[in-house]
Design a protein around this motif. Structure first.
Motif, short mmCIF file in Angstrom:
data_model
loop_
_atom_site.label_atom_id
_atom_site.label_comp_id
_atom_site.label_asym_id
_atom_site.label_seq_id
_atom_site.Cartn_x
_atom_site.Cartn_y
_atom_site.Cartn_z
N VAL A 1 5.91 -26.13 4.61
CA VAL A 1 5.98 -26.09 6.10
C VAL A 1 7.24 -24.92 6.68
CG1 VAL A 1 7.05 -27.64 7.97
CG2 VAL A 1 5.48 -28.60 6.18
N ILE A 2 8.10 -24.69 6.21
CA ILE A 2 9.11 -23.50 6.62
C ILE A 2 8.21 -22.21 6.56
CG2 ILE A 2 11.05 -22.45 5.98
CD1 ILE A 2 11.52 -25.11 7.13
N PHE A 3 7.20 -22.06 5.41
CA PHE A 3 6.66 -20.83 5.34
C PHE A 3 5.51 -20.81 6.45
CE2 PHE A 3 2.58 -19.22 3.96
CZ PHE A 3 2.90 -17.77 3.75
N ALA A 4 4.82 -22.08 6.74
CA ALA A 4 3.92 -21.96 7.94
C ALA A 4 4.56 -21.95 9.40
CB ALA A 4 3.14 -23.30 7.87
N VAL A 5 5.75 -22.34 9.63
CA VAL A 5 5.97 -22.49 10.99
C VAL A 5 6.75 -21.18 11.26
CG1 VAL A 5 6.08 -24.98 11.03
CG2 VAL A 5 8.13 -23.62 10.35
N SER A 6 7.17 -20.28 10.34
CA SER A 6 7.97 -18.99 10.65
C SER A 6 7.01 -18.02 11.22
CB SER A 6 8.68 -18.70 8.93
OG SER A 6 9.42 -19.56 8.57
N PRO A 7 7.44 -17.22 11.83
CA PRO A 7 6.69 -16.08 12.26
C PRO A 7 6.34 -15.16 11.25
CG PRO A 7 8.71 -16.50 14.10
CD PRO A 7 8.97 -17.13 12.78
N HIS A 8 5.21 -14.72 11.45
CA HIS A 8 4.65 -13.67 10.45
C HIS A 8 4.58 -12.30 11.12
CE1 HIS A 8 2.67 -12.38 7.22
NE2 HIS A 8 1.54 -12.04 7.49
N GLU A 9 5.43 -11.57 10.26
CA GLU A 9 5.34 -10.13 10.69
C GLU A 9 5.89 -9.36 9.52
OE1 GLU A 9 8.59 -10.17 13.37
OE2 GLU A 9 10.03 -11.16 12.39
N VAL A 10 5.63 -8.11 9.61
CA VAL A 10 5.92 -7.14 8.58
C VAL A 10 7.28 -6.33 8.95
CG1 VAL A 10 5.03 -5.47 7.24
CG2 VAL A 10 3.30 -6.86 8.33
N LYS A 11 8.05 -6.42 7.95
CA LYS A 11 9.39 -5.75 8.13
C LYS A 11 9.59 -4.53 7.06
CE LYS A 11 14.25 -7.24 8.73
NZ LYS A 11 15.16 -8.17 8.61
N THR A 12 9.07 -4.61 6.22
CA THR A 12 9.12 -3.27 5.28
C THR A 12 7.58 -2.48 5.35
OG1 THR A 12 8.67 -4.62 3.06
CG2 THR A 12 11.05 -4.02 3.83
N HIS A 13 7.75 -1.16 5.25
CA HIS A 13 6.34 -0.67 5.22
C HIS A 13 5.69 -0.44 4.13
CE1 HIS A 13 8.29 2.89 3.32
NE2 HIS A 13 9.11 3.03 4.49
N ARG A 14 4.57 0.07 3.94
CA ARG A 14 3.64 0.01 2.70
C ARG A 14 3.47 1.64 2.31
NH1 ARG A 14 -1.16 -3.48 4.07
NH2 ARG A 14 -0.76 -2.54 6.07
N LEU A 15 4.30 2.77 2.64
CA LEU A 15 4.16 3.99 2.65
C LEU A 15 4.55 4.37 1.20
CD1 LEU A 15 5.83 5.43 5.91
CD2 LEU A 15 3.24 5.18 5.41
N GLN A 16 4.05 5.38 0.80
CA GLN A 16 4.52 6.06 -0.45
C GLN A 16 5.71 6.55 -0.81
OE1 GLN A 16 1.90 9.33 -2.05
NE2 GLN A 16 2.57 8.85 -3.94
N ARG A 17 6.49 7.18 0.18
CA ARG A 17 7.93 7.18 0.09
C ARG A 17 8.57 5.88 0.73
NH1 ARG A 17 11.63 11.05 -0.72
NH2 ARG A 17 9.94 12.50 -1.27
N ARG A 18 9.51 5.66 0.07
CA ARG A 18 10.44 4.36 0.61
C ARG A 18 12.02 4.81 0.61
NH1 ARG A 18 7.35 -0.32 0.02
NH2 ARG A 18 5.21 0.07 -0.92
N SER A 19 12.78 3.64 1.04
CA SER A 19 13.97 3.74 1.12
C SER A 19 14.81 3.79 -0.24
CB SER A 19 14.56 2.71 1.99
OG SER A 19 14.44 1.48 1.19
N ALA A 20 16.08 4.31 -0.26
CA ALA A 20 16.42 4.49 -1.83
C ALA A 20 16.75 3.03 -2.39
CB ALA A 20 17.97 5.06 -1.33
N GLU A 21 16.96 2.14 -1.34
CA GLU A 21 17.24 0.50 -2.07
C GLU A 21 15.77 0.18 -2.58
OE1 GLU A 21 18.04 1.36 0.59
OE2 GLU A 21 20.43 1.34 0.75
N GLN A 22 14.79 0.33 -1.81
CA GLN A 22 13.33 -0.17 -2.35
C GLN A 22 13.00 0.43 -3.55
OE1 GLN A 22 10.83 0.52 1.36
NE2 GLN A 22 12.02 -1.07 2.44
#
Length: 524
Positions: free
Chosen positions: A207-228
């Motif tokens: 239920v928590i998963f279903a009611v939470s807004p669905h949005e993308v926060k991290t990208h899917r590019l080949q180059r990523r941040s240092a932490e990723q």
């Protein structure tokens, strides 16, 4: 006249060419009908992104077919509708107004259907694409904000319900354990209760998963941040180690130590994901200042991006300043602008930065007004960032409730279980001693009316299943409420597993020590 009209409506191979039939079939397809509950698409987020992008590009006066062709090539979930409009217009030789109407007739989602119909009306009336898209973008951003606020109110209510559900589930388990003293349950009843616990915890997390807004926060590019980059390199090794430790140590030393060792293995991934999430939030917050400022400088001085960056006061850019500085250095060294912008998006790790920069760069690159394009991209970034700050407030509050609740519920569950075990052992020992005495034997008391200790093996299995399900549900629910990179789940999992393991190792000995002291107290 009626015959001619009727004949024109005849469907089939005689009246339609193969290309027309294929175009009509594509227009009738509705891709949302096949999307499952666990493969949601961020339709609302993609829609405002795509409209803002089209609005920015349209300021350049781009031809209508080029505008639709360009937006159809974007990789958003809403691009398929514009791709169909473009194909229908090209293959059937319809104008784009008619093509929008055809596609809108077969779309079930109201927001997309209304947008296409409004677009068709604007195009048929002779209104310019730029004017319509600017107005529609403003409307859709407002609608997105209102819907996000409603989702947040719903999420608040459901997080309260989740806490109540977990407490109720644990109370059912405790009452069941106490009831076993009076009448021992069989194996079927134990597994039935375990199934109820599993269903309740799974339903709460879903239920928590279903009611939470669905949005993308991290990208899917080949180059990523240092932490990723770091956590994706560490994840295969540490997740495998955690799984192996959980299975091996559980068999040799018990579940408590296994959970602690697995939590230690997952903690580095969770920490890097949490730190990356915090940095992305700061970059998203300062992104609007950068885009609006750069657009204003470029528009006022009619200059290039590199010169605009040189004239900007970069001290006010906050978390974006290091990335903007690297962008300026690369552009000043005549490196390809596409590559430098792409590098900036990749190094920030943020999907919002990627989308906003694409809006700005595509608008400027096609000849749009930098001031207008920068303002559009900044408004989009600021709106999304502010909405996410509201979500972070709700999610953090929920997290700070779930963590102590998890510790308290497990403490109560293990305390009651250990008290039952001690009580049952002591009662059985006293009973055996009394039954073996001559007085009781002469009185004719037999074992049929005496206390029968419950099966503590089954009870231990039942408690272990309940602890496992509570640990999984309480790890997933805060992650679903906050969103972010998938590895952020391991941050919550490490905390919950550590609490579960510590509770399993410390609570039973504490209860034993407490009862030992009571037994040794004079006069007790």
């Amino acid at each position: 006249m009626s015959f001619i009209t009727r004949s024109l409506r005849l469907p089939g191979k005689v009246s339609s060419s193969p290309e027309e039939a294929r175009a009509r079939k594509e227009a009738k397809e509705d891709p949302f009908a096949e999307v499952s509950l666990f493969a949601r698409e961020p339709i609302d987020f993609d829609l405002i992104t795509q409209l803002t992008h089209m609005s920015g590009v349209a300021t350049s006066g781009l031809a209508r077919d080029k505008l639709f062709e360009g937006t159809a090539e974007l990789d958003y979930s809403t691009s398929k509708y514009f791709r169909r409009v473009h194909r229908v217009a090209r293959r059937l030789n319809y104008d784009y107004s008619r093509a929008c109407e055809m596609v809108a007739e077969h779309v079930k989602r109201d927001s997309i259907q209304n947008l296409l119909l409004h677009f068709a009306t604007a195009l048929s009336s002779g209104e310019s694409e730029a004017a319509f898209l600017e107005r529609e973008t403003e409307v859709q951003l407002e609608l997105y904000g209102k819907k996000y606020e409603r989702d947040m109110e719903s999420l608040k209510k459901w997080t309260d319900a989740y806490v109540a559900l977990m407490v109720s589930t644990t109370l059912i388990v405790v009452i069941t354990l106490v009831s076993m003293i009076i009448y021992p349950f069989g194996m079927a009843a134990i597994f039935g209760l375990a199934s109820i616990v599993m269903i309740a915890t799974t339903a709460g997390a879903w239920v928590i998963f279903a009611v939470s807004p669905h949005e993308v926060k991290t990208h899917r590019l080949q180059r990523r941040s240092a932490e990723q980059t770091q956590m994706e390199a560490m994840a295969p090794v540490l997740i495998t180690a955690a799984g192996g430790a959980l299975a091996g140590i559980w068999m040799l030393f018990g579940m408590g130590l296994a959970l602690i060792v697995s939590a230690v293995c997952l903690a580095p991934i969770g920490f890097l994901a949490w730190r990356d999430d915090q940095r992305i939030d700061r970059r998203d917050r300062d992104l609007a200042v950068f885009l609006r400022g750069l657009g204003s400088v470029m528009g006022a001085s009619t200059t290039t991006v590199a010169e605009g960056l040189r004239r900007m006061n970069r001290k006010a850019l906050g978390a974006m300043e290091p990335h903007v500085h690297r962008l300026y250095v690369r552009l000043s060294n005549d490196i390809s602008p596409e590559l430098t912008w792409l590098r900036l998006c990749g190094e920030t790790g943020s999907e919002l930065v990627t989308r906003s920069v694409r809006i700005f760069w595509d608008g400027v690159r096609t000849g749009g007004d930098p001031t207008v394009v920068g303002s559009l991209a900044a408004s989009f970034a600021q709106k999304v960032s502010l909405m996410r700050q509201t979500r972070a407030l709700v999610a953090n509050t929920f997290m700070f409730v779930v963590v102590p609740m998890h510790a308290a519920l497990l403490g109560i569950l293990l305390f009651v279980t250990q008290v039952m075990r001690i009580f049952g052992e002591q009662l059985a020992a006293v009973q055996d001693e009394n039954l073996s005495s001559d007085i009781v034997r002469e009185a004719g008391v037999n074992s049929f009316i005496t206390f029968a200790a419950p099966d503590f093996g089954l009870i231990g299995l039942f408690v272990s299943i309940s602890i496992g399900m509570l640990t999984i549900a309480n790890s997933f629910a805060p992650y679903a409420a906050s969103g972010g990179h998938k590895f952020k789940f391991f941050a919550f999992a490490a905390v919950m597993m550590l609490l579960s393991g510590l509770a399993m190792l410390t609570v039973p000995p504490l209860v034993d020590g407490l009862f030992q002291r009571v037994a040794e107290t004079p006069g007790a």
